[in-house]
Design an enzyme around this catalytic site. Structure first.
Site, short mmCIF file in Angstrom:
data_model
loop_
_atom_site.label_atom_id
_atom_site.label_comp_id
_atom_site.label_asym_id
_atom_site.label_seq_id
_atom_site.Cartn_x
_atom_site.Cartn_y
_atom_site.Cartn_z
N SER A 18 114.42 28.74 113.00
CA SER A 18 113.37 29.18 113.94
C SER A 18 112.68 27.99 114.61
O SER A 18 111.80 28.17 115.45
CB SER A 18 112.32 30.02 113.20
OG SER A 18 111.81 29.26 112.10
N ARG A 44 111.06 34.92 108.54
CA ARG A 44 110.90 36.14 109.37
C ARG A 44 112.19 36.33 110.16
O ARG A 44 112.81 35.33 110.56
CB ARG A 44 109.75 35.98 110.36
CG ARG A 44 108.37 36.02 109.72
CD ARG A 44 107.30 35.59 110.70
NE ARG A 44 107.37 34.17 111.03
CZ ARG A 44 106.83 33.21 110.27
NH1 ARG A 44 106.17 33.51 109.18
NH2 ARG A 44 106.95 31.94 110.62
N LEU A 79 114.77 21.77 108.60
CA LEU A 79 113.42 22.15 108.15
C LEU A 79 112.44 21.02 108.39
O LEU A 79 112.82 19.85 108.38
CB LEU A 79 113.54 22.39 106.64
CG LEU A 79 112.65 23.42 105.98
CD1 LEU A 79 112.91 24.81 106.56
CD2 LEU A 79 112.93 23.44 104.48
N GLY A 80 111.21 21.36 108.54
CA GLY A 80 110.20 20.30 108.63
C GLY A 80 108.85 20.88 109.01
O GLY A 80 108.76 21.99 109.53
N TYR A 131 104.70 9.78 106.06
CA TYR A 131 105.78 10.57 106.69
C TYR A 131 107.13 9.85 106.51
O TYR A 131 108.12 10.45 106.07
CB TYR A 131 105.45 10.76 108.18
CG TYR A 131 106.52 11.47 108.98
CD1 TYR A 131 106.57 12.86 109.06
CD2 TYR A 131 107.49 10.75 109.69
CE1 TYR A 131 107.55 13.51 109.81
CE2 TYR A 131 108.46 11.38 110.44
CZ TYR A 131 108.49 12.76 110.50
OH TYR A 131 109.46 13.40 111.24
N LYS A 135 110.45 11.01 104.22
CA LYS A 135 111.78 11.13 104.84
C LYS A 135 112.80 10.23 104.11
O LYS A 135 113.94 10.62 103.89
CB LYS A 135 111.72 10.76 106.32
CG LYS A 135 110.94 11.76 107.17
CD LYS A 135 111.59 13.11 107.18
CE LYS A 135 111.02 14.04 108.23
NZ LYS A 135 111.58 15.40 108.10
N LEU A 158 111.39 13.91 119.47
CA LEU A 158 112.20 15.03 119.97
C LEU A 158 111.59 15.61 121.24
O LEU A 158 110.38 15.80 121.32
CB LEU A 158 112.25 16.14 118.92
CG LEU A 158 112.92 15.81 117.59
CD1 LEU A 158 112.73 16.96 116.61
CD2 LEU A 158 114.40 15.51 117.79
N ARG A 166 101.66 20.76 120.52
CA ARG A 166 101.52 19.51 119.78
C ARG A 166 101.12 18.42 120.76
O ARG A 166 101.99 17.71 121.31
CB ARG A 166 102.84 19.13 119.09
CG ARG A 166 103.22 20.08 117.98
CD ARG A 166 104.36 19.51 117.17
NE ARG A 166 104.85 20.45 116.18
CZ ARG A 166 105.92 20.27 115.43
NH1 ARG A 166 106.62 19.16 115.54
NH2 ARG A 166 106.30 21.17 114.55
N1 NAP Z 1 108.96 16.17 116.26
C1 NAP Z 1 109.59 15.03 116.41
O1 NAP Z 1 109.46 14.32 117.42
C2 NAP Z 1 110.52 14.55 115.32
C3 NAP Z 1 111.08 13.28 115.40
C4 NAP Z 1 111.98 12.87 114.42
C5 NAP Z 1 112.31 13.72 113.37
N2 NAP Z 1 111.74 14.96 113.30
C6 NAP Z 1 112.15 15.85 112.19
O2 NAP Z 1 113.11 16.76 112.69
C7 NAP Z 1 113.10 17.96 111.90
C8 NAP Z 1 113.13 19.16 112.83
O3 NAP Z 1 111.97 19.10 113.66
P1 NAP Z 1 111.59 20.31 114.63
O4 NAP Z 1 110.56 19.77 115.55
O5 NAP Z 1 112.82 20.95 115.14
O6 NAP Z 1 110.87 21.31 113.59
P2 NAP Z 1 110.02 22.60 113.94
O7 NAP Z 1 110.26 23.05 115.33
O8 NAP Z 1 108.61 22.35 113.52
O9 NAP Z 1 110.68 23.67 112.96
C9 NAP Z 1 110.49 23.57 111.59
C10 NAP Z 1 111.28 24.61 110.84
O10 NAP Z 1 110.90 24.49 109.46
C11 NAP Z 1 110.49 25.77 108.99
N3 NAP Z 1 109.36 25.66 108.06
C12 NAP Z 1 108.22 24.94 108.23
N4 NAP Z 1 107.41 25.14 107.16
C13 NAP Z 1 108.07 25.99 106.34
C14 NAP Z 1 107.76 26.57 105.06
N5 NAP Z 1 106.60 26.34 104.43
N6 NAP Z 1 108.66 27.40 104.49
C15 NAP Z 1 109.82 27.66 105.12
N7 NAP Z 1 110.18 27.15 106.32
C16 NAP Z 1 109.31 26.33 106.91
C17 NAP Z 1 110.02 26.54 110.23
O11 NAP Z 1 110.10 27.91 109.92
P3 NAP Z 1 108.97 28.96 110.40
O12 NAP Z 1 109.30 29.28 111.83
O13 NAP Z 1 109.16 30.09 109.47
O14 NAP Z 1 107.63 28.26 110.25
C18 NAP Z 1 111.01 26.04 111.27
O15 NAP Z 1 112.19 26.79 111.20
C19 NAP Z 1 111.87 17.85 111.01
O16 NAP Z 1 112.28 17.50 109.72
C20 NAP Z 1 111.06 16.72 111.63
O17 NAP Z 1 110.30 16.02 110.67
C21 NAP Z 1 110.87 15.40 114.25
#
Ligand code: NAP
Length: 235
Positions: A18, A44, A79-80, A131, A135, A158, A166
């Site tokens: 999701s 969900r 996940l994250g 963080y 990781k 990303l 955000r």
């Molecule tokens: N944002 C950045 O710029 C960036 C940069 C480098 C690496 N990353 C890493 O890349 C990964 C993916 O990032 P993203 O931005 O695609 O993530 P995201 O859009 O925030 O999605 C996170 C996913 O994790 C699930 N999740 C979060 N909390 C949860 C919980 N308590 N229980 C079960 N599921 C949970 C969410 O499910 P729900 O929909 O059910 O909440 C969602 O499917 C992460 O590990 C992040 O740290 C991010």
């Protein structure tokens, strides 16, 4: 375990479907002909219907009690959370460390061959930044689980459309996009990257039959997504 002998009919398991990268990953897994089944563990139901897709509503605190072994070859972990969203460092760690490690242990025990993890640029178990340390620690913990292949993706910021607001990341994205062409040579890997490209690289790598621990920095991820296979770190 499903048809390991017939690599044309693999099954994939995805968590984080999701999310931003996970959503793209799901679409690409459904399009990838080598997978005949794509299982997602979600909190969900997702508004996606596809003949290959199996949605399993799951409580991630109860991953061990999934019942019988999930019949999967390749496991994708997208996940994250963020500290802001989760509220505490402990809650962050649960999502970014505990759940992926539990999933890895369970699926490896059940016979999965490959585990693909989105980590992050800067991941380092000895980092002073919480963080980056989490990781790095999750990478280390899954490394010990000894999959036939463990692929670690370390993207930079990303890019992609989020439902969630955000502001910090949005400012970063504007700045990184403006600076994109100034980031050359060794700075290229700091360029922001489309979540869609990260997902594409993950799905492509899983079809390459690589073994061992493979680490992809943001530049390698981009090259794989662009269709130019590339050098990457193998351990
Ligand atoms: N944002 C950045 O710029 C960036 C940069 C480098 C690496 N990353 C890493 O890349 C990964 C993916 O990032 P993203 O931005 O695609 O993530 P995201 O859009 O925030 O999605 C996170 C996913 O994790 C699930 N999740 C979060 N909390 C949860 C919980 N308590 N229980 C079960 N599921 C949970 C969410 O499910 P729900 O929909 O059910 O909440 C969602 O499917 C992460 O590990 C992040 O740290 C991010």
């Amino acid at each position: 375990m499903s048809s390991k002998e017939n690599m044309e009919s693999k099954s994939a398991l995805l968590i984080g479907a999701s999310g931003l990268v996970g959503g793209h990953c799901l679409l690409q897994l459904l399009e990838e002909p080598s997978y005949t089944q794509v299982i997602v563990l979600v909190r969900r139901p997702l508004p996606v219907i596809h003949e290959k897709l199996v949605q399993q509503i799951s409580d991630f605190d109860e991953l061990e009690s999934l019942g019988k072994c999930p019949p999967v070859d390749d496991v994708y972990c997208c996940l994250g959370t963020t500290i802001k969203k989760s509220g505490t460092q402990e809650a962050f760690r649960k999502v970014d460390f505990d759940y992926p490690v539990k999933l890895a242990a369970l699926t490896q025990h059940c016979g999965a061959n490959q585990f693909l993890l989105i980590s992050s640029m800067g991941a380092n178990p000895h980092s002073r930044i919480f963080y980056n340390r989490v990781k790095g620690e999750v990478e280390e913990a899954i490394r010990k689980i000894s999959f036939k292949a463990f692929h670690i993706f370390r993207p930079s910021l990303l890019l992609g459309k989020r439902v969630e607001h955000r502001p910090g990341e949005q400012v970063g994205a504007v700045a990184m996009t403006a600076l994109k062409y100034a980031m050359i040579g060794p700075f290229r890997t700091y360029r922001a990257i489309l979540a869609k490209d990260v997902a594409q690289a993950m799905v492509r790598v899983a079809q390459m039959d690589r073994t061992g621990v493979n680490i992809y920095d943001s530049q390698s991820i981009q090259k794989i997504a662009d269709g130019a296979d590339t050098r990457h770190q193998v351990e």
